[in-house]
Design a protein around this motif. Structure first.
Motif, PDB file in Angstrom:
ATOM      1  N   ARG A   1      46.698  35.467  38.904  1.00 40.83           N
ATOM      2  CA  ARG A   1      45.740  35.730  39.980  1.00 40.83           C
ATOM      3  C   ARG A   1      44.303  35.739  39.478  1.00 40.83           C
ATOM      4  O   ARG A   1      43.366  35.622  40.281  1.00 40.83           O
ATOM      5  N   THR A   2      44.103  35.905  38.162  1.00 41.77           N
ATOM      6  CA  THR A   2      42.743  35.873  37.619  1.00 41.77           C
ATOM      7  C   THR A   2      42.333  34.467  37.200  1.00 41.77           C
ATOM      8  O   THR A   2      41.226  34.264  36.696  1.00 41.77           O
ATOM      9  N   TRP A   3      43.226  33.492  37.409  1.00 44.19           N
ATOM     10  CA  TRP A   3      42.947  32.102  37.010  1.00 44.19           C
ATOM     11  C   TRP A   3      43.069  31.154  38.198  1.00 44.19           C
ATOM     12  O   TRP A   3      43.475  29.998  38.038  1.00 44.19           O
ATOM     13  N   VAL A   4      42.718  31.616  39.359  1.00 39.97           N
ATOM     14  CA  VAL A   4      42.834  30.790  40.564  1.00 39.97           C
ATOM     15  C   VAL A   4      42.028  29.500  40.423  1.00 39.97           C
ATOM     16  O   VAL A   4      42.457  28.427  40.859  1.00 39.97           O
ATOM     17  N   HIS A   5      40.851  29.581  39.783  1.00 38.55           N
ATOM     18  CA  HIS A   5      39.975  28.414  39.675  1.00 38.55           C
ATOM     19  C   HIS A   5      40.281  27.546  38.458  1.00 38.55           C
ATOM     20  O   HIS A   5      39.763  26.437  38.345  1.00 38.55           O
ATOM     21  N   LEU A   6      41.103  28.047  37.533  1.00 42.81           N
ATOM     22  CA  LEU A   6      41.478  27.280  36.343  1.00 42.81           C
ATOM     23  C   LEU A   6      42.872  27.712  35.890  1.00 42.81           C
ATOM     24  O   LEU A   6      43.027  28.420  34.896  1.00 42.81           O
ATOM     25  N   PRO A   7      43.920  27.303  36.610  1.00 43.46           N
ATOM     26  CA  PRO A   7      45.277  27.761  36.286  1.00 43.46           C
ATOM     27  C   PRO A   7      45.686  27.470  34.848  1.00 43.46           C
ATOM     28  O   PRO A   7      46.457  28.242  34.254  1.00 43.46           O
ATOM     29  N   SER A   8      45.191  26.395  34.275  1.00 40.28           N
ATOM     30  CA  SER A   8      45.575  26.046  32.901  1.00 40.28           C
ATOM     31  C   SER A   8      45.009  27.014  31.871  1.00 40.28           C
ATOM     32  O   SER A   8      45.437  27.011  30.716  1.00 40.28           O
TER      33      SER A   8
ATOM     34  N   PRO B   1      42.665  41.563  39.352  1.00 37.55           N
ATOM     35  CA  PRO B   1      42.585  41.295  40.793  1.00 37.55           C
ATOM     36  C   PRO B   1      42.232  42.531  41.610  1.00 37.55           C
ATOM     37  O   PRO B   1      41.494  42.445  42.595  1.00 37.55           O
ATOM     38  N   GLU B   2      42.741  43.686  41.180  1.00 35.08           N
ATOM     39  CA  GLU B   2      42.485  44.924  41.933  1.00 35.08           C
ATOM     40  C   GLU B   2      41.026  45.348  41.871  1.00 35.08           C
ATOM     41  O   GLU B   2      40.545  46.093  42.735  1.00 35.08           O
ATOM     42  N   ALA B   3      40.296  44.890  40.863  1.00 33.36           N
ATOM     43  CA  ALA B   3      38.888  45.276  40.698  1.00 33.36           C
ATOM     44  C   ALA B   3      37.916  44.248  41.260  1.00 33.36           C
ATOM     45  O   ALA B   3      36.705  44.478  41.254  1.00 33.36           O
ATOM     46  N   GLN B   4      38.432  43.145  41.754  1.00 37.73           N
ATOM     47  CA  GLN B   4      37.568  42.096  42.274  1.00 37.73           C
ATOM     48  C   GLN B   4      37.065  42.424  43.674  1.00 37.73           C
ATOM     49  O   GLN B   4      37.671  43.204  44.398  1.00 37.73           O
ATOM     50  N   GLY B   5      35.929  41.829  44.020  1.00 37.36           N
ATOM     51  CA  GLY B   5      35.377  42.011  45.358  1.00 37.36           C
ATOM     52  C   GLY B   5      34.626  43.306  45.569  1.00 37.36           C
ATOM     53  O   GLY B   5      34.312  43.668  46.711  1.00 37.36           O
ATOM     54  N   ARG B   6      34.286  44.021  44.502  1.00 32.52           N
ATOM     55  CA  ARG B   6      33.578  45.301  44.616  1.00 32.52           C
ATOM     56  C   ARG B   6      32.162  45.258  44.055  1.00 32.52           C
ATOM     57  O   ARG B   6      31.507  46.295  43.955  1.00 32.52           O
ATOM     58  N   GLY B   7      31.714  44.093  43.649  1.00 28.00           N
ATOM     59  CA  GLY B   7      30.380  43.981  43.082  1.00 28.00           C
ATOM     60  C   GLY B   7      30.298  44.340  41.610  1.00 28.00           C
ATOM     61  O   GLY B   7      29.197  44.424  41.051  1.00 28.00           O
TER      62      GLY B   7
END
Length: 237
Positions: free
Chosen positions: A80-87, A153-159
């Motif tokens: 989930r932390t590699w959505v933009h670069l799965p490799s 992922p749990e810490a994302q979206g909070r600035g």
């Protein structure tokens, strides 16, 4: 490969203070953090405390240690932390350990590197990793501070990425202001582009992303100033 911890794994990094905050165990009797003028980050009391944790409004930023490996691999191994670069996902701990060795070396050789990130309200839990690390070839004039981060992922979206980036840029400029701060990212990662712009970085270059298994991937290079040809070449490697 082997790592040498800077402190014992059993020693807590922070002690609860009477007002509910936290101070480093090593200097519990002496305040280690000073509020910065802009109210965004905190600066160490002396340059000798460069390895001491920094506290921002909501985060504790600590130099990495060998015993952070499991927590860091939990983040770098999470798809989930590699959505933009799965490799880029770390499928084995040894890959994270190799990077951790480099991150530890950054602090030894440059006096600054990426931090391990905790929420100030929960200093025992690692929620991310990031900051500024010195990269590029200094001999050819291509050195730059590479700003980067990765959060659970749990810490994302909070600035938190913006808060961390402000502190990282301030630390890099305080140490070597003549070296540019650079952030490179994939074009479709619009969230990271917004963070770069929020902290004052400007788009300097757009080019194919070298080494990406996706031949159509485009790398954007942001920086806090116009880059020399050598600095730009370093950022595109």
């Amino acid at each position: 490969m082997a790592f040498t911890p800077r402190t014992t794994a059993s020693a807590p990094r922070y002690l609860a203070s009477p007002d509910g905050g936290f101070t480093p165990r090593t200097t519990a009797s002496a305040p280690r953090y000073l509020a910065s003028p802009d109210g965004i980050g905190f600066t160490p009391r002396t340059t000798a405390s460069a390895l001491a944790p920094l506290r921002t409004a909501r985060l504790l930023l600590d130099a990495p240690r060998v015993d952070d490996l499991d927590a860091l691999h939990g983040i770098y191994g999470d798809p989930r932390t590699w959505v933009h670069l799965p490799s880029g996902r770390h499928t084995v701990p040894e890959r994270t350990a190799g990077l951790l060795e480099r991150w530890l070396d950054d602090w030894t050789t440059a006096g600054l590197g990426a931090w391990v990130v905790h929420e100030a309200s929960d200093p025992s839990t690692v929620i991310g990793h990031g900051g500024c690390a010195l990269r590029g070839d200094a001999d050819s004039g291509g050195a730059f501070w590479n700003l980067g981060y990765r959060f659970s992922p749990e810490a994302q979206g909070r600035g938190y990425a913006t808060e961390l980036s402000h502190a990282a840029i301030a630390a890099a400029r305080g140490l070597r202001p003549e070296v540019p701060v650079v952030a490179y990212l994939l074009e479709h990662n619009t969230a990271s582009a917004r963070v770069a712009e929020k902290v004052g970085l400007v788009l300097q270059h757009r080019a194919p992303d070298a080494g990406n298994p996706d031949p159509d991937a485009i790398r954007l290079v942001y920086a806090d100033r116009e880059l020399s040809p050598a600095e730009l070449r370093s950022a595109l490697v």
